[in-house]
Design an enzyme around this catalytic site. Structure first.
Site, PDB file in Angstrom:
ATOM      1  N   ASN A  62      42.845  37.888  33.624  1.00  0.00           N
ATOM      2  CA  ASN A  62      41.686  38.083  34.514  1.00  0.00           C
ATOM      3  C   ASN A  62      41.268  36.778  35.211  1.00  0.00           C
ATOM      4  OD1 ASN A  62      39.357  39.353  35.769  1.00  0.00           O
ATOM      5  ND2 ASN A  62      39.584  40.926  34.212  1.00  0.00           N
ATOM      6  N   ARG A  63      40.023  36.736  35.693  1.00  0.00           N
ATOM      7  CA  ARG A  63      39.637  35.676  36.639  1.00  0.00           C
ATOM      8  C   ARG A  63      38.831  34.563  35.988  1.00  0.00           C
ATOM      9  NH1 ARG A  63      39.987  40.524  39.313  1.00  0.00           N
ATOM     10  NH2 ARG A  63      41.123  40.404  41.288  1.00  0.00           N
TER      11      ARG A  63
ATOM     12  N   HIS B  60      44.889  35.770  36.352  1.00  0.00           N
ATOM     13  CA  HIS B  60      46.034  35.925  35.442  1.00  0.00           C
ATOM     14  C   HIS B  60      46.832  34.630  35.265  1.00  0.00           C
ATOM     15  CE1 HIS B  60      44.850  40.003  35.407  1.00  0.00           C
ATOM     16  NE2 HIS B  60      45.527  40.443  36.436  1.00  0.00           N
TER      17      HIS B  60
ATOM     18  N   HIS C 214      49.546  44.109  31.034  1.00  0.00           N
ATOM     19  CA  HIS C 214      49.125  44.679  32.312  1.00  0.00           C
ATOM     20  C   HIS C 214      49.867  45.978  32.645  1.00  0.00           C
ATOM     21  CE1 HIS C 214      47.349  44.590  36.290  1.00  0.00           C
ATOM     22  NE2 HIS C 214      46.765  43.442  36.023  1.00  0.00           N
TER      23      HIS C 214
ATOM     24  N   TYR D 100      50.605  49.638  33.750  1.00  0.00           N
ATOM     25  CA  TYR D 100      49.941  50.657  34.581  1.00  0.00           C
ATOM     26  C   TYR D 100      50.436  52.006  34.068  1.00  0.00           C
ATOM     27  CZ  TYR D 100      48.989  47.181  38.317  1.00  0.00           C
ATOM     28  OH  TYR D 100      48.569  46.106  39.068  1.00  0.00           O
TER      29      TYR D 100
ATOM     30  N   ASP E 139      37.638  48.540  38.898  1.00  0.00           N
ATOM     31  CA  ASP E 139      38.350  47.298  38.622  1.00  0.00           C
ATOM     32  C   ASP E 139      37.337  46.389  37.926  1.00  0.00           C
ATOM     33  OD1 ASP E 139      40.124  45.220  38.548  1.00  0.00           O
ATOM     34  OD2 ASP E 139      40.322  44.975  40.717  1.00  0.00           O
TER      35      ASP E 139
ATOM     36  N   GLN F 140      39.546  45.539  30.857  1.00  0.00           N
ATOM     37  CA  GLN F 140      39.508  45.692  32.309  1.00  0.00           C
ATOM     38  C   GLN F 140      40.136  47.042  32.620  1.00  0.00           C
ATOM     39  OE1 GLN F 140      38.202  43.365  34.411  1.00  0.00           O
ATOM     40  NE2 GLN F 140      38.862  44.023  36.444  1.00  0.00           N
TER      41      GLN F 140
ATOM     42  N   GLU G 132      43.395  46.792  30.290  1.00  0.00           N
ATOM     43  CA  GLU G 132      43.768  45.425  29.901  1.00  0.00           C
ATOM     44  C   GLU G 132      42.729  44.911  28.912  1.00  0.00           C
ATOM     45  OE1 GLU G 132      44.120  43.222  33.751  1.00  0.00           O
ATOM     46  OE2 GLU G 132      44.065  45.250  34.526  1.00  0.00           O
TER      47      GLU G 132
HETATM   48  C1  BGC Z   1      42.797  42.891  38.491  1.00  0.00           C
HETATM   49  C2  BGC Z   1      42.939  43.437  39.883  1.00  0.00           C
HETATM   50  C3  BGC Z   1      44.252  42.972  40.456  1.00  0.00           C
HETATM   51  C4  BGC Z   1      45.367  43.439  39.536  1.00  0.00           C
HETATM   52  C5  BGC Z   1      46.741  43.018  39.991  1.00  0.00           C
HETATM   53  C6  BGC Z   1      43.933  43.398  37.680  1.00  0.00           C
HETATM   54  O1  BGC Z   1      43.855  42.900  36.385  1.00  0.00           O
HETATM   55  O2  BGC Z   1      41.564  43.216  37.916  1.00  0.00           O
HETATM   56  O3  BGC Z   1      41.870  43.024  40.691  1.00  0.00           O
HETATM   57  O4  BGC Z   1      44.455  43.483  41.728  1.00  0.00           O
HETATM   58  O5  BGC Z   1      45.138  42.935  38.249  1.00  0.00           O
HETATM   59  O6  BGC Z   1      46.825  41.683  40.233  1.00  0.00           O
END
Ligand code: BGC
Length: 349
Positions: free
Chosen positions: A80-81, A106, A177, A179, A250, A287, A314
């Site tokens: 994350n950020r 990430h 991560h 999906y 998100d 997340q 996540e």
């Molecule tokens: C983030 C998204 C991002 C995605 C792919 C996710 O974990 O929250 O904002 O677009 O990852 O990078």
């Protein structure tokens, strides 16, 4: 239970990559490549006994390198950020890559997702990948030795066990991560899949750059409320500022205040396939990302993935928690053990 190995092409530096397949006695199989210790496929039978691969992915390493979707990858040292890619530990300031609107996402351009991992151990039902991330290699302090062990049980559980140790105080906040699309990776949007999330609160973001405000907001009375299961798509486009900032779900949902014991936090069900996913973790947050940014993305076996074709759960410390007062900190002390577990369990009904 067996683990088999095949070739998965070559890494950027020419090293051979491999694809490992774990198969259990229920005919569920999981494929993982040593590129990013990435989950490439998770396959089981749906209610019609059709083999169904429930995660998005690519067929080649080149596509994994070129993409910014992080399909199935292990993310580290920090998922994350981080605001402006900056943080302080023991009075010293550190700067990471700013690869996402002036923030770090990430862990930037040299993330664990793009590294070749070594296989440390293989057993009948598990595979352990390891990595050594050097002091300041990504900008974080300390030499960090980490392993991720994937274990597939005959109860159709996939355990992800992360362990690590650093020789300096550092940030450690790893995630996976994947999906998911429980009707199959190539089955179109997953908006009809019904999600239950235990979270009674989430961490709202300041704006479209997705850094939390620091507030812990109740989900009650908002489209963020999944404490009673509902289709993911039922309110995803609601007139709700938080969803408009991020173009759909998100957000980080609050599971517990601190890292605790492993508990169930989510259940997702596809009425089309009958496949059900239960998710468990010991981490404070998750997340929930609804794949809003996927667009015309060529994927496995000729599939073309579109917006909201997969969702991520996540598990993690909250975004920007290293800087945010009031959030549990993803701080790993020198010499202490990082140890966390997430589990995804599948069934059909
Ligand atoms: C983030 C998204 C991002 C995605 C792919 C996710 O974990 O929250 O904002 O677009 O990852 O990078």
């Amino acid at each position: 239970m067996v683990v088999t190995k095949s070739s998965f092409g070559k890494a950027k530096d020419g090293q051979e990559l491999s694809l490992y397949t774990l198969t259990n006695h229920k005919d569920m199989s999981v494929q993982i490549t040593d590129l990013g210790a990435t989950l490439v496929s998770i396959t089981m039978q749906d209610k019609y006994e059709n083999n169904t691969d429930v995660i998005l992915g690519f067929d080649t390493p080149e596509e994994y390198y070129a993409s910014t979707t992080y399909f199935g990858a292990v993310i580290g040292r920090n998922g994350n950020r981080i605001d402006k890619g900056q943080f302080e530990i023991n009075g010293k300031r550190y700067q990471l890559d700013n690869n996402d609107n002036g923030n770090n996402l990430h862990s930037g351009n040299n993330g664990f997702d793009s590294r070749k991992w070594t296989v440390e151990r293989i057993s009948e039902s598990s595979i352990c990948f390891g990595l050594e991330d050097k002091d300041l290699e990504q900008g974080y302090p300390g030499n960090f030795k980490v392993t991720v062990t994937y274990t597939l049980t005959d109860e159709n559980e996939l355990f992800l066990h992360y362990e690590g140790i650093s020789d300096q105080d550092t940030v450690a906040n790893m995630t996976n991560h994947a999906y998911f699309n429980l009707a199959g990776h190539d089955s179109g949007a997953m908006l009809d899949q019904e999600l239950w999330l235990s979270a009674r609160a989430y961490t709202p973001v300041r704006d479209s750059r997705s850094i939390p405000t620091g507030e812990i907001a109740p989900v009650k009375g908002t489209p963020m409320d999944f404490t009673t299961a509902k289709p993911i798509g039922s309110e995803i486009d609601a007139d709700f500022e938080q969803l408009q900032f991020t173009g759909g779900y998100d957000h980080n949902f609050v599971l517990q205040e601190e890292k605790g014991t492993v508990m169930k936090f989510a259940e997702v069900y596809s009425p089309r396939s009958g496949i059900c996913l239960e998710a468990f973790t010991d981490l404070p947050g998750v997340q929930f990302y609804a794949g809003n940014f996927i667009s015309d993305c060529p994927g496995k076996k000729g599939a073309i993935y579109q917006k909201r074709q997969g969702f991520c759960l996540e598990t993690q410390y909250f975004p920007n928690s290293i800087n945010q007062e009031g959030f549990a900190k993803p701080l790993l002390k020198a010499g202490e053990k990082y140890d966390t577990t997430t589990c995804y369990k599948f069934s059909v009904r």
